[in-house]
Design an enzyme around this catalytic site. Structure first.
Site, mmCIF file in Angstrom:
data_model
loop_
_atom_site.group_PDB
_atom_site.id
_atom_site.type_symbol
_atom_site.label_atom_id
_atom_site.label_comp_id
_atom_site.label_asym_id
_atom_site.label_seq_id
_atom_site.Cartn_x
_atom_site.Cartn_y
_atom_site.Cartn_z
ATOM 1 N N ARG A 81 26.886 -12.661 -51.207
ATOM 2 C CA ARG A 81 28.225 -11.222 -51.593
ATOM 3 C C ARG A 81 27.763 -10.309 -51.660
ATOM 4 O O ARG A 81 28.938 -9.349 -51.511
ATOM 5 C CB ARG A 81 28.533 -12.057 -53.641
ATOM 6 C CG ARG A 81 28.994 -13.911 -53.584
ATOM 7 C CD ARG A 81 29.106 -13.631 -54.674
ATOM 8 N NE ARG A 81 27.781 -14.507 -55.503
ATOM 9 C CZ ARG A 81 27.238 -13.931 -56.654
ATOM 10 N NH1 ARG A 81 27.110 -13.496 -57.785
ATOM 11 N NH2 ARG A 81 26.141 -14.813 -56.542
ATOM 12 N N HIS B 11 23.144 -19.562 -61.739
ATOM 13 C CA HIS B 11 22.945 -19.211 -60.351
ATOM 14 C C HIS B 11 24.390 -19.828 -60.253
ATOM 15 O O HIS B 11 24.692 -20.749 -60.583
ATOM 16 C CB HIS B 11 22.292 -19.970 -59.569
ATOM 17 C CG HIS B 11 22.235 -18.843 -58.777
ATOM 18 N ND1 HIS B 11 23.308 -18.837 -57.448
ATOM 19 C CD2 HIS B 11 21.474 -17.175 -57.827
ATOM 20 C CE1 HIS B 11 23.325 -17.676 -57.036
ATOM 21 N NE2 HIS B 11 21.768 -16.932 -57.120
#
Length: 632
Positions: free
Chosen positions: A269, A249
Site C-alpha cells: 500500500r 494487521h
C-alpha cells in the site's frame, strides 16, 4: 536430580531478534559477560519477517520530516495512550540507530542522490521508512548477527576464546527466572535438542522474546511467539500494561488455507496498492474517521496525486493507521462485500508496471507466486486481518528499560508503553533498536551499581526442574491432557471471543473457558518419547505461558469499556475521552491474574504544544487540558 550445566554471566538476554541482539551488543561493548538465549536457531528470529522498513525521521526523501513530526504521528497512531517519553526517545533516536546499522554493514536501498531511501507507510505524514526492498527485517538481523560474530572474533583475538564475553545459546528455552529476595539471580533453561537443563546465573536479565500471536488461530506470527517473556515477567513479579491492545494487521493472506494469516507487507500500500471490494470499488474513502478528516484524501484523484506531489498532505486512505484499515476490511466483509474467501482485494497490479513491482516488492512477488500461485504483477491478492502484534507488555522505565523487578529489563514487543493502543507500521524495528540499546545500557549500569551479587538457590533450581518434568509424570494419569488439543482450543477461544471485534458477554465466556483450560493444563502430558527433541513437551511449556498471557488480554479487554486502537468493543463502539488517562495493569499474585487501573502521567508541556488544540480536544477531556487550552 540430573546433571545441570552451570554458567555465570553479567547479563542474560532472552531472545535473539532485533531488540535482543542490540541489547547484547550494548552490554558486551560495555565489558559485560553476556549470554544470548534463543528459542530458535541463531538468525531465525521473527524479526526477519518485518518487511516494510525502519521508521526514522532522517528527511532523506522529504526534508520537512523531523523527530517532532514522527512523534506526533506516533502519538496519533496510538490514540494518545502511548508512554509519551518512550515515543519521544524513539522519534529522536531512531535515525542514529539506522545510521549505526550502516556502520555495522547494513545495505539499504538508496535515493538517486545516494542517501538511504525512505518509503511511505500508513500513519506516517512523510516517507520515513528506511528499507531494503521488502526484506528489511532480514537485513537487520543479518547485520546484527554479523556484529555479534565480529565481537566474538575480537574475544578470540584477545583471549583465545570466541565466547569469552559473549555466547549464544541457540535452540534453548528459558522456563523460569530465578530470584534472590526479589532480585534477578539467573534463569533456568533447557536445550531443545536433548532436553538437558541449564542453570544460567546473572544479576540481570533482558527480556526480548517478542509477542503472543500463537494464542490466536489466525496470525502472522511464527511458532516462537508464545508470550514467553510476558509470562516470565509476570511470574517474577513484574507488571504487564496495555494488554487489551492487540493489533490485527489489515492485510494477511486469506487464500489458500495453507497460507492463511501470512503477512502481506504494508509496503504494497505504501508503494501505491489499493484495497477494493468484491465489485472492484475502492472502499477506504468511506472509512476515514472524523479525527483524521483533513489529513486523508476524499477522492481517487487527490489520493493518487499524493504519490507524486510532495506538497500534498492529504494521504490516500489506504495509509490510515492499521487499526482503522483492519476495521474497515472487517466491516466490508461483514456487509457482504468481501472476496469469495472472506477478505478483500489488494490491487497493485493495475497501479505499477510489472517490473517495478518485482523490483520494489521481491519477497511479496515470490511469496504469492510460490505459496499461492498468484502473480501479484498481474492479479489482485485476497487479504484480511491477521493477529500481528501486541502493544501491551512488561511495564518498563522509558530511559533504562528496567521493569519493577530489580535486575529485570525488557525491550521490543515484550515491553509495553511505546505504541499506546495501536502501533504504526515501521515503528517496531525502530523500537527494537532504540530500546534494545537502552536495555543493554540499563543492565550494564545496574551491574556497575551492585554490591553483592544475588545468589541462585539450589532449592529453586530443583523446583524449576520438577515443574519442567511434570508433563512426563502426567502421561500415566487418567486426567492427562494432550497439549496440541489444548492449544487448538485456546486459539479458537481467543480468535472467536477476544478477536478483532469484541463484546462483553463473549469475553466473559472466554474467561470461563480459559479457567477450564487452565485447570486441564495442569494435567498436560507427554504421551510419547523422552526429553530428546520432543515437540509435545515443548508445547506443554508454551501452552502454560499462552494461557497466562491470554487471561491478561481477556481481563483487560473486558475492563476497558470503549473502542480505541487495537481494542474494538462492539458494545462500546465509541472512543471515550475519560478512558484516555486510564491505564490497565496486569499482575500475577498467588497464582491469580488481577487487573487494576492507573492514571497516565500528563504529557510534558513542550510536547503537548506540538499539537493543535482542536486535535487535542478530540482526545482529551476539558479537565485534562485545563489552563493549557486557553494558552494554546
Amino acid at each position: 536430580m540430573a546433571d545441570i550445566e552451570r554458567h555465570d554471566y553479567d547479563v542474560i538476554v532472552i531472545g535473539a531478534g532485533g531488540a535482543g541482539l542490540r541489547a547484547a551488543i550494548e552490554a558486551r561493548s560495555r565489558g559485560l559477560r553476556t549470554a544470548v538465549v534463543c528459542k530458535s536457531l541463531f538468525g531465525k528470529a521473527h524479526t526477519v519477517m518485518a518487511e516494510g522498513g525502519i521508521a526514522a525521521s532522517m528527511g532523506n526523501v522529504n526534508s520537512r520530516d523531523n523527530w517532532q513530526v514522527h512523534y506526533r504521528d506516533t502519538m496519533r497512531g496510538g490514540k494518545f495512550l502511548n508512554n509519551w517519553r518512550m515515543a519521544e526517545l524513539h522519534a529522536k533516536e531512531a535515525p542514529q540507530r539506522v545510521w549505526e546499522l550502516e556502520t555495522y554493514g547494513a545495505l539499504f536501498d538508496r535515493t538517486p542522490e545516494g542517501k538511504i531511501s525512505q518509503r511511505n507507510f500508513g500513519g506516517h505524514e512523510y516517507p520515513r521508512l528506511a528499507h531494503v526492498g521488502d526484506r528489511t527485517g532480514l537485513e537487520l538481523i543479518r547485520t546484527l548477527q554479523q556484529k555479534i560474530v565480529s565481537l566474538q572474533q575480537e574475544d578470540h583475538a584477545e583471549h583465545g576464546d570466541y565466547e569469552a564475553r559473549l555466547r549464544v545459546y541457540p535452540e534453548c528455552t528459558v522456563t523460569e527466572l530465578l530470584l534472590d529476595e526479589g532480585r534477578i539471580a539467573g534463569a533456568f533453561a533447557y536445550w531443545r535438542e536433548n532436553g538437558r537443563f541449564l542453570r544460567l546465573e546473572a544479576p540481570t536479565v533482558v527480556l526480548a522474546t517478542g509477542g503472543i500471536g500463537k494464542s490466536f488461530k489466525v496470525t502472522s506470527n511464527s511458532w516462537e511467539y508464545t508470550g514467553d517473556g510476558h509470562a516470565l515477567a509476570l511470574r517474577a513479579g513484574a507488571n504487564l500494561i496495555d494488554m487489551e491492545f492487540v493489533q490485527f494487521h489489515p492485510t494477511g493472506m486469506v487464500y489458500p488455507p495453507s497460507v492463511k494469516g501470512i503477512l502481506v507487507t504494508e509496503s504494497v500500500r505504501g508503494d501505491g496498492g489499493v484495497l477494493r471490494d468484491a465489485e472492484g470499488r475502492r472502499f477506504m474513502f468511506d472509512y476515514v474517521p472524523e479525527v483524521f478528516k483533513g489529513s486523508y484524501a476524499d477522492s481517487e484523484q487527490e489520493a493518487d496525486g499524493w504519490y507524486s506531489d510532495p506538497d500534498n498532505n492529504r494521504r490516500p486512505p489506504e495509509l490510515l493507521p492499521r487499526d482503522e484499515v483492519a476495521r474497515a476490511i472487517n466491516s466490508e466483509v461483514k456487509e457482504g462485500r468481501g472476496s469469495p474467501h472472506g477478505g478483500v482485494y489488494l490491487d497493485v497490479a493495475s497501479r505499477l508496471p510489472a517490473e517495478e513491482i518485482a523490483r520494489r516488492l521481491p519477497s511479496m512477488h515470490h511469496q504469492f507466486k510460490e505459496l499461492a500461485d498468484v502473480d501479484i504483477t498481474a492479479e489482485s491478492m485476497e487479504v484480511g486481518p491477521t493477529c500481528h502484534y501486541v502493544m501491551g507488555g512488561v511495564e518498563v522505565d522509558p530511559d533504562t528499560a528496567a521493569s519493577g523487578v530489580a535486575g529485570l529489563f525488557a525491550a521490543g514487543e515484550a515491553a509495553g508503553g511505546m505504541h499506546g493502543s495501536n502501533r504504526l507500521g515501521g515503528n517496531s524495528l525502530g523500537d527494537l533498536l532504540v530500546f534494545g540499546k537502552r536495555a543493554g545500557a540499563g543492565a550494564a549500569e545496574y551491574v556497575a551499581g551492585l554490591g553483592a551479587r544475588p545468589e541462585v538457590s539450589q532449592a529453586d533450581v530443583e523446583a524449576a526442574e520438577q515443574r519442567a518434568l511434570r508433563p512426563f509424570e502426567e502421561s500415566g494419569s487418567a486426567a492427562a491432557q494432550h497439549p496440541y488439543a489444548l492449544h487448538g482450543e485456546l486459539q479458537q477461544v481467543m480468535n472467536e471471543l477476544v478477536g478483532i471485534i469484541r463484546r462483553g458477554e463473549e469475553m466473559s465466556s472466554a474467561l470461563d473457558e480459559l479457567a477450564e483450560l487452565k485447570d486441564r493444563a495442569g494435567h498436560m502430558a507427554v504421551f510419547e518419547g523422552n526429553r530428546q527433541f520432543n515437540p509435545a513437551w515443548h508445547l506443554t511449556l508454551d501452552v502454560a505461558n499462552m494461557l497466562l498471557v491470554s487471561e491478561c488480554v481477556a481481563r483487560a479487554a473486558l475492563r476497558r469499556t470503549e473502542s480505541r486502537g487495537g481494542h474494538t468493543r462492539d458494545d462500546h463502539p465509541g472512543m471515550d475521552a475519560t478512558w484516555r488517562r486510564r491505564q490497565l495493569v496486569c499482575e500475577h499474585r498467588d497464582g491469580a491474574v488481577t487487573v487494576t487501573e492507573r492514571t497516565h502521567p500528563p504529557m510534558r508541556r513542550d510536547l503537548l504544544e506540538l499539537f493543535d488544540i482542536t486535535e487535542l480536544r478530540k482526545y482529551f477531556t476539558a479537565d485534562e487540558l485545563g489552563e493549557v487550552t486557553a494558552e494554546l
